[in-house]
Design a protein around this motif. Structure first.
Motif, short mmCIF file in Angstrom:
data_model
loop_
_atom_site.label_atom_id
_atom_site.label_comp_id
_atom_site.label_asym_id
_atom_site.label_seq_id
_atom_site.Cartn_x
_atom_site.Cartn_y
_atom_site.Cartn_z
N LYS A 142 -1.93 1.62 11.58
CA LYS A 142 -2.07 1.26 10.17
C LYS A 142 -0.73 0.77 9.61
O LYS A 142 -0.67 -0.25 8.93
N LEU A 143 0.35 1.49 9.91
CA LEU A 143 1.66 1.11 9.40
C LEU A 143 2.11 -0.23 10.00
O LEU A 143 2.65 -1.07 9.29
N ALA B 145 2.77 7.17 3.83
CA ALA B 145 1.44 6.67 3.45
C ALA B 145 1.48 5.87 2.16
O ALA B 145 0.79 4.86 2.03
N MET B 146 2.30 6.30 1.19
CA MET B 146 2.29 5.69 -0.14
C MET B 146 3.30 4.57 -0.34
O MET B 146 3.15 3.76 -1.25
N LEU B 147 4.34 4.51 0.47
CA LEU B 147 5.41 3.53 0.26
C LEU B 147 4.87 2.11 0.13
O LEU B 147 4.08 1.66 0.94
N TRP C 113 -4.97 7.86 5.02
CA TRP C 113 -3.90 8.22 5.94
C TRP C 113 -4.28 9.48 6.67
O TRP C 113 -4.92 10.36 6.11
N GLU C 114 -3.89 9.57 7.93
CA GLU C 114 -4.17 10.77 8.70
C GLU C 114 -3.08 11.80 8.44
O GLU C 114 -1.91 11.57 8.74
N MET C 115 -3.47 12.91 7.83
CA MET C 115 -2.56 14.01 7.54
C MET C 115 -2.74 15.08 8.61
O MET C 115 -3.70 15.03 9.38
N PRO C 116 -1.84 16.08 8.64
CA PRO C 116 -2.00 17.15 9.64
C PRO C 116 -3.39 17.80 9.60
O PRO C 116 -3.93 18.18 10.63
N GLU C 117 -4.03 17.84 8.41
CA GLU C 117 -5.35 18.47 8.31
C GLU C 117 -6.51 17.48 8.42
O GLU C 117 -7.66 17.84 8.18
N GLY C 118 -6.21 16.23 8.77
CA GLY C 118 -7.27 15.24 8.97
C GLY C 118 -7.11 14.00 8.10
O GLY C 118 -6.14 13.88 7.35
N LEU C 119 -8.06 13.10 8.19
CA LEU C 119 -8.03 11.84 7.44
C LEU C 119 -8.28 12.12 5.96
O LEU C 119 -9.23 12.79 5.60
N LYS C 120 -7.40 11.58 5.12
CA LYS C 120 -7.50 11.80 3.67
C LYS C 120 -7.47 10.46 2.95
O LYS C 120 -6.86 9.50 3.43
N VAL C 121 -8.11 10.42 1.79
CA VAL C 121 -8.06 9.24 0.93
C VAL C 121 -7.43 9.68 -0.39
O VAL C 121 -7.82 10.68 -0.99
N TYR C 122 -6.40 8.94 -0.80
CA TYR C 122 -5.69 9.24 -2.04
C TYR C 122 -5.72 8.03 -2.96
O TYR C 122 -5.70 6.90 -2.50
N ARG C 123 -5.74 8.30 -4.27
CA ARG C 123 -5.59 7.25 -5.26
C ARG C 123 -4.27 7.49 -5.97
O ARG C 123 -3.99 8.59 -6.44
N ILE C 124 -3.45 6.46 -6.03
CA ILE C 124 -2.17 6.57 -6.73
C ILE C 124 -2.44 6.41 -8.22
O ILE C 124 -2.82 5.34 -8.67
N GLU C 125 -2.28 7.50 -8.94
CA GLU C 125 -2.59 7.52 -10.36
C GLU C 125 -1.44 7.02 -11.22
O GLU C 125 -1.65 6.32 -12.20
N LYS C 126 -0.22 7.43 -10.88
CA LYS C 126 0.93 7.08 -11.72
C LYS C 126 2.20 7.04 -10.87
O LYS C 126 2.39 7.88 -10.01
N VAL C 127 3.05 6.05 -11.12
CA VAL C 127 4.34 5.92 -10.45
C VAL C 127 5.39 5.74 -11.52
O VAL C 127 5.25 4.87 -12.37
N GLU C 128 6.42 6.57 -11.48
CA GLU C 128 7.49 6.44 -12.45
C GLU C 128 8.84 6.71 -11.78
O GLU C 128 8.89 7.39 -10.76
N PRO C 129 9.91 6.17 -12.36
CA PRO C 129 11.23 6.41 -11.77
C PRO C 129 11.54 7.90 -11.78
O PRO C 129 11.11 8.63 -12.66
N PHE C 130 12.29 8.32 -10.78
CA PHE C 130 12.68 9.73 -10.66
C PHE C 130 14.19 9.78 -10.49
O PHE C 130 14.73 9.26 -9.52
N ASP C 131 14.87 10.38 -11.44
CA ASP C 131 16.32 10.50 -11.39
C ASP C 131 16.66 11.95 -11.05
O ASP C 131 16.43 12.85 -11.84
N GLN C 132 17.21 12.15 -9.85
CA GLN C 132 17.53 13.50 -9.40
C GLN C 132 18.61 14.16 -10.23
O GLN C 132 18.71 15.37 -10.24
N THR C 133 19.43 13.39 -10.91
CA THR C 133 20.54 13.98 -11.65
C THR C 133 20.10 14.50 -13.02
O THR C 133 20.82 15.23 -13.66
#
Length: 129
Positions: free
Chosen positions: A32-33, A96-98, A108-128
């Motif tokens: 897939k990748l 999976a999401m990049l 995407w196949e996760m350790p617990e099996g095939l999963k389907v995800y919907r990306i609901e929201k993406v926002e910047p993340f500032d660690q500082t």
């Protein structure tokens, strides 16, 4: 699932190519990748559109089958720390999401099996912050 090409910075694209070469993925995820990278749009980091999953983003995803919501703070592999509630972009869910954008559904196949995800929201993340 979502047919739109993923959008990646050149650095992230190269990191994912290297991750593939190291054979750290299941056969399903590897195939897939590889397919995603073939059609990926490579841009400068500053040209990545808002709402696109990349390094230093806070991503809210919904697991389609269960409806459960998860929030992930994606950072560079060296900066991922459980105590800071951050995960590596090379974690299974990170890879999976990049490159996907808000509203995309990904399988995407996760350790617990095939999963389907919907990306609901993406926002910047500032660690500082």
């Amino acid at each position: 699932m979502t047919e739109t090409p993923i959008i990646l910075s050149r650095g992230i694209f190269d990191l994912l190519k290297d991750h593939l070469r190291r054979r750290k993925l299941s056969k399903y995820n590897e195939d897939k990748l590889e397919l995603e990278l073939r059609s990926a749009e490579q841009v400068l980091r500053k040209a990545i559109p808002a709402g696109t999953v990349t390094v230093d983003t806070k991503v809210t995803v919904k697991e389609v089958s269960t409806g459960s919501i998860h929030v992930h703070h994606l950072v560079a592999p060296a900066k991922a720390k459980r105590k800071h509630n951050t995960i590596s972009i090379l974690s299974p869910i990170g890879v999976a999401m990049l490159g996907y954008q808000e509203g995309a559904e990904i399988q995407w196949e996760m350790p617990e099996g095939l999963k389907v995800y919907r990306i609901e929201k993406v926002e910047p993340f500032d660690q500082t912050a």
